[in-house]
Design a protein around this motif. Structure first.
Motif, PDB file in Angstrom:
ATOM      1  N   VAL A   1       0.841  -1.201   0.000  1.00 55.11           N
ATOM      2  CA  VAL A   1       0.000   0.000   0.000  1.00 55.11           C
ATOM      3  C   VAL A   1       0.878   1.253   0.000  1.00 55.11           C
ATOM      4  O   VAL A   1       0.616   2.211  -0.733  1.00 55.11           O
ATOM      5  CB  VAL A   1      -0.973  -0.013   1.194  1.00 55.11           C
ATOM      6  CG1 VAL A   1      -1.718   1.317   1.319  1.00 55.11           C
ATOM      7  CG2 VAL A   1      -1.954  -1.167   1.064  1.00 55.11           C
ATOM      8  N   LEU A   2       1.932   1.265   0.797  1.00 48.42           N
ATOM      9  CA  LEU A   2       2.850   2.408   0.829  1.00 48.42           C
ATOM     10  C   LEU A   2       3.476   2.631  -0.544  1.00 48.42           C
ATOM     11  O   LEU A   2       3.526   3.765  -1.045  1.00 48.42           O
ATOM     12  CB  LEU A   2       3.935   2.184   1.874  1.00 48.42           C
ATOM     13  CG  LEU A   2       5.025   3.260   1.940  1.00 48.42           C
ATOM     14  CD1 LEU A   2       4.445   4.630   2.266  1.00 48.42           C
ATOM     15  CD2 LEU A   2       6.087   2.853   2.951  1.00 48.42           C
ATOM     16  N   ASN A   3       3.932   1.573  -1.186  1.00 46.36           N
ATOM     17  CA  ASN A   3       4.543   1.709  -2.511  1.00 46.36           C
ATOM     18  C   ASN A   3       3.534   2.189  -3.556  1.00 46.36           C
ATOM     19  O   ASN A   3       3.886   2.964  -4.456  1.00 46.36           O
ATOM     20  CB  ASN A   3       5.192   0.395  -2.935  1.00 46.36           C
ATOM     21  CG  ASN A   3       6.428   0.097  -2.121  1.00 46.36           C
ATOM     22  OD1 ASN A   3       7.096   0.994  -1.625  1.00 46.36           O
ATOM     23  ND2 ASN A   3       6.740  -1.176  -1.967  1.00 46.36           N
ATOM     24  N   ALA A   4       2.294   1.749  -3.435  1.00 43.80           N
ATOM     25  CA  ALA A   4       1.244   2.233  -4.341  1.00 43.80           C
ATOM     26  C   ALA A   4       1.010   3.723  -4.127  1.00 43.80           C
ATOM     27  O   ALA A   4       0.867   4.487  -5.083  1.00 43.80           O
ATOM     28  CB  ALA A   4      -0.045   1.444  -4.124  1.00 43.80           C
ATOM     29  N   GLN A   5       0.990   4.132  -2.878  1.00 43.30           N
ATOM     30  CA  GLN A   5       0.803   5.545  -2.560  1.00 43.30           C
ATOM     31  C   GLN A   5       1.961   6.378  -3.114  1.00 43.30           C
ATOM     32  O   GLN A   5       1.744   7.429  -3.726  1.00 43.30           O
ATOM     33  CB  GLN A   5       0.703   5.725  -1.049  1.00 43.30           C
ATOM     34  CG  GLN A   5       0.480   7.154  -0.625  1.00 43.30           C
ATOM     35  CD  GLN A   5       0.424   7.309   0.875  1.00 43.30           C
ATOM     36  OE1 GLN A   5       1.052   6.554   1.624  1.00 43.30           O
ATOM     37  NE2 GLN A   5      -0.320   8.293   1.339  1.00 43.30           N
ATOM     38  N   LEU A   6       3.183   5.922  -2.929  1.00 45.11           N
ATOM     39  CA  LEU A   6       4.340   6.659  -3.431  1.00 45.11           C
ATOM     40  C   LEU A   6       4.334   6.743  -4.956  1.00 45.11           C
ATOM     41  O   LEU A   6       4.696   7.775  -5.526  1.00 45.11           O
ATOM     42  CB  LEU A   6       5.627   6.017  -2.919  1.00 45.11           C
ATOM     43  CG  LEU A   6       5.846   6.098  -1.397  1.00 45.11           C
ATOM     44  CD1 LEU A   6       7.063   5.289  -0.987  1.00 45.11           C
ATOM     45  CD2 LEU A   6       5.940   7.539  -0.926  1.00 45.11           C
TER      46      LEU A   6
ATOM     47  N   MET B   1      -2.817   1.059  -8.995  1.00 41.26           N
ATOM     48  CA  MET B   1      -3.380  -0.264  -9.270  1.00 41.26           C
ATOM     49  C   MET B   1      -2.325  -1.232  -9.792  1.00 41.26           C
ATOM     50  O   MET B   1      -2.357  -2.422  -9.471  1.00 41.26           O
ATOM     51  CB  MET B   1      -4.549  -0.145 -10.253  1.00 41.26           C
ATOM     52  CG  MET B   1      -5.776   0.465  -9.631  1.00 41.26           C
ATOM     53  SD  MET B   1      -7.153   0.644 -10.782  1.00 41.26           S
ATOM     54  CE  MET B   1      -7.497  -1.065 -11.174  1.00 41.26           C
ATOM     55  N   GLU B   2      -1.384  -0.742 -10.580  1.00 41.83           N
ATOM     56  CA  GLU B   2      -0.305  -1.601 -11.073  1.00 41.83           C
ATOM     57  C   GLU B   2       0.542  -2.110  -9.908  1.00 41.83           C
ATOM     58  O   GLU B   2       0.867  -3.298  -9.833  1.00 41.83           O
ATOM     59  CB  GLU B   2       0.566  -0.841 -12.069  1.00 41.83           C
ATOM     60  CG  GLU B   2      -0.108  -0.608 -13.404  1.00 41.83           C
ATOM     61  CD  GLU B   2       0.675   0.314 -14.333  1.00 41.83           C
ATOM     62  OE1 GLU B   2       1.674   0.928 -13.896  1.00 41.83           O
ATOM     63  OE2 GLU B   2       0.263   0.429 -15.503  1.00 41.83           O
ATOM     64  N   VAL B   3       0.890  -1.215  -8.989  1.00 41.29           N
ATOM     65  CA  VAL B   3       1.698  -1.614  -7.831  1.00 41.29           C
ATOM     66  C   VAL B   3       0.922  -2.585  -6.953  1.00 41.29           C
ATOM     67  O   VAL B   3       1.460  -3.607  -6.502  1.00 41.29           O
ATOM     68  CB  VAL B   3       2.154  -0.378  -7.033  1.00 41.29           C
ATOM     69  CG1 VAL B   3       2.823  -0.785  -5.725  1.00 41.29           C
ATOM     70  CG2 VAL B   3       3.093   0.484  -7.867  1.00 41.29           C
TER      71      VAL B   3
END
Length: 99
Positions: free
Chosen positions: A20-25, A45-47
């Protein structure tokens, strides 16, 4: 975001938190003047899809999972949504008929 009540993530909790953190970043990289929320949402969505695939929560081909928006079972609303009635919202839902 959420944190565990005891202050320590289990291995599984940490794995999901980091996805979730990586998606946010990734989404933050697109949130800038001239950027589109729809592009930021696609990056997120890809992350998320790749992360859930890596954990075995989703199975199958990445491109097919993206086409199916398979991560939506866990990410229902995307990065945001319009508020109130359309007449109160500024802008269009789509740009050139593209979400």
């Amino acid at each position: 975001r959420t944190f565990p009540v005891n202050g320590q993530f289990s291995e599984e909790q940490a794995a999901l938190y980091n996805i979730v953190l990586n998606a946010q970043l990734a989404a933050f990289e697109e949130i800038k003047p001239g950027g589109y929320l729809s592009h930021a949402n696609k990056l997120a969505m890809e992350v998320l899809t790749q992360g859930l695939l890596d954990l075995g929560i989703l199975t199958g081909d990445f491109d097919e999972l993206m086409a199916q928006q398979a991560c939506k079972d866990y990410y229902m609303h995307g990065l945001g949504h319009w508020l109130g009635l359309d007449v109160h919202d500024v802008g269009d839902y789509k740009i050139n008929n593209v979400e």
